[in-house]
Write a protein that holds these residues in place. Sequence first.
Motif, short mmCIF file in Angstrom:
data_model
loop_
_atom_site.label_atom_id
_atom_site.label_comp_id
_atom_site.label_asym_id
_atom_site.label_seq_id
_atom_site.Cartn_x
_atom_site.Cartn_y
_atom_site.Cartn_z
N THR A 330 8.12 -0.48 37.93
CA THR A 330 8.29 -1.68 38.76
C THR A 330 7.19 -2.71 38.57
O THR A 330 7.37 -3.89 38.89
N GLY A 331 6.02 -2.25 38.10
CA GLY A 331 4.88 -3.16 37.98
C GLY A 331 4.28 -3.53 39.33
O GLY A 331 3.51 -4.49 39.44
N ASP A 332 4.62 -2.79 40.37
CA ASP A 332 4.15 -3.08 41.73
C ASP A 332 2.62 -2.93 41.81
O ASP A 332 2.08 -1.86 41.53
N GLU A 333 1.94 -3.99 42.20
CA GLU A 333 0.48 -4.01 42.22
C GLU A 333 -0.09 -3.06 43.28
O GLU A 333 -1.14 -2.44 43.07
N THR A 334 0.59 -2.95 44.41
CA THR A 334 0.11 -2.05 45.46
C THR A 334 0.13 -0.61 44.98
O THR A 334 -0.83 0.15 45.16
N LEU A 335 1.25 -0.21 44.34
CA LEU A 335 1.33 1.16 43.83
C LEU A 335 0.31 1.40 42.73
O LEU A 335 -0.29 2.47 42.65
N LYS A 336 0.10 0.39 41.88
CA LYS A 336 -0.89 0.54 40.81
C LYS A 336 -2.28 0.78 41.39
O LYS A 336 -3.06 1.60 40.88
N SER A 337 -2.60 0.07 42.47
CA SER A 337 -3.92 0.24 43.08
C SER A 337 -4.06 1.62 43.72
O SER A 337 -5.15 2.19 43.74
N LEU A 338 -2.95 2.17 44.22
CA LEU A 338 -2.99 3.48 44.86
C LEU A 338 -3.25 4.61 43.87
O LEU A 338 -3.88 5.62 44.20
N VAL A 339 -2.73 4.47 42.65
CA VAL A 339 -2.91 5.54 41.66
C VAL A 339 -4.13 5.30 40.78
O VAL A 339 -4.43 6.10 39.90
N ALA A 340 -4.86 4.22 41.02
CA ALA A 340 -6.08 3.94 40.26
C ALA A 340 -7.17 4.93 40.68
O ALA A 340 -7.18 5.43 41.80
N PRO A 341 -8.10 5.25 39.77
CA PRO A 341 -9.18 6.20 40.09
C PRO A 341 -10.03 5.78 41.28
O PRO A 341 -10.65 6.61 41.92
N THR A 342 -10.05 4.48 41.58
CA THR A 342 -10.89 3.98 42.69
C THR A 342 -10.17 3.96 44.03
O THR A 342 -10.70 3.43 45.01
#
Length: 596
Positions: A330-342
């Motif tokens: 999806t390219g969803d930015e919120t989901l990307k931030s959730l799975v980021a190491p930080t």
Amino acid sequence: MREPNLIPCLPENAPFTLEQRAYLNGFLAGIFSREPAREASAVETSTPPLLTLSILFASQTGNAENLAKRLAKEAGKRGFAPTIHDLGKYPIEQLASESRVLIIASTYGDGEPPDNAKPFWEKLCASALTFSQTKFSVCALGDTNYPKFCAFGGDLEKKLTALGATCVFTRANCDVDFEEPFSKWQNEVLSALNSTESARAKPTDLIAENPEPRVGQNANESTYSRNNPFPAPLVTNRKLTGEGSEKDTRHFEISLEGSDLNYEVGDALGVYPMNCPTLVNEILGIFKFSGEEFVNGREGAEIPLREALLLHYEITKIPVPLLQAVSEQTGDETLKSLVAPTANGALTKFLWGRDAVDLLRAHSSVKFSPAEFVRFFKKLSPRLYSISSSPKAHPGQVHLTINVLRYESLGRARKGVCSTFLAERVDSNSPVPVFVHANKIFRPPLNPDTSIIMVGPGTGIAPFRAFLQERQAIGAKGKNWLFFGDQRSATDFMYRDELETMQRDGLLTKLDTAFSRDQSEKIYVQHRMREHAKELFSWFEDGAHFYVCGDALRMARDVDAALHEIIQTGGNRTVEQAIEYVSRLKTEKRYQRDVY
């Protein structure tokens, strides 16, 4: 004449300690596993010496100890002479002299060591010793439902490395379903340790013609186990909480007739549940799957998708790999931030109260094949419940005391997987797959004249009902003191009639209750304990054992803090002396906990 493929081992009742038995079994396995190779050769060759190997375990419920025994048995077949050590009795000075060490360590509560490993860990952290000659690896056991998953195993690995030890194989982090990662770690770490011995023949070369040994089965041993659960009939499903209670707590009775399964008070029953069919239908509907598509089940065999979702996979939680895949599609930015190491705590907060349906409905454009979809999920694990009956009082049966979990989140009704399976979906035509999980570190005193103090609010009362039944059955003369608590006396006083009868009959010496919502200020079991500080201290001085069962993150910590205060006030001790006193209770196995 000895049967060619049978490796002898000492019986469980042989007069040896755990460590001695493991060493001797390993020695026998090492010798006999190579016998066919010698017999097959016309020329007798010299046998390389066995490699010493220390296996340490830190266990809260017995899993780590059981795996340590399995590891020792396998190591014995692969050229090692293993010894097993409980970290609660193992001096760190000895660790500094070890050349090969394997550690199986559970994580308890919020990333803490198990009770038996705390003194060892504290001494290790304060130690100035160096471990330059020690080669080691860690198998960490944990539960991904807790934020600090396998934290203690990771802490051990970091600390030993910092003190100069050499990690020969990367730590294995095992979730509740530990079988596959443990077996992989066991095989590879033993190979890694062997590969460091360059002058030594490969053990696998020596036993290539000798497959897995056939070990005779004890006539009294059941064929049913975690990997082969018994299909047990559920004979009683009775609500314990009264009308108007905010909880639905139930008493279950399960028949073990015909299983040869045996248990002791303090043990747990493992139950393999079925997921809610409604939830399965929701998932199938999102993707417009029929449910008849074939996918791999948890053991690898192909089965229909509906069966896999019902019985083989954990679908009530969002697996991080699925979250990652949805974020990529999806390219969803919120989901990307959730799975980021930080992400840190943001991911835990997002996952709480959500399941796969929530995620997939919010991102309806994603596409997965049935086979792709199931690969995201963990295997459906058995749930362990403290047994609330004594086999002496209820032969052929096992009783459970379970709070049925139901709640709403994000506008949808949620259900506990196993609790609602037992409460709502099991009938006379659908047996419950069960096995016995031994918990040897949570037992009543061997001496029946010893007094016991039990703290079990809510469903934590389960093992203490079993303790009392057991002590009644054997005519134990030791005194019994129970602290029980819940929300309201009128609706949540579980087993009230039984407990009051035990009190009238003199079995239950003292019964103190704390019902948090029966008055304006909340009163809990630790408050009742403090009210009896002097008497409790007197019981401890007379040799009483202290037991706690229930919630690990809040109740058990509050009770532990209250215990330290009681030693100070009731025994006129300083803070430091109270810490030492409680530590001694643990060392003497007079302070035992079954917490979750």
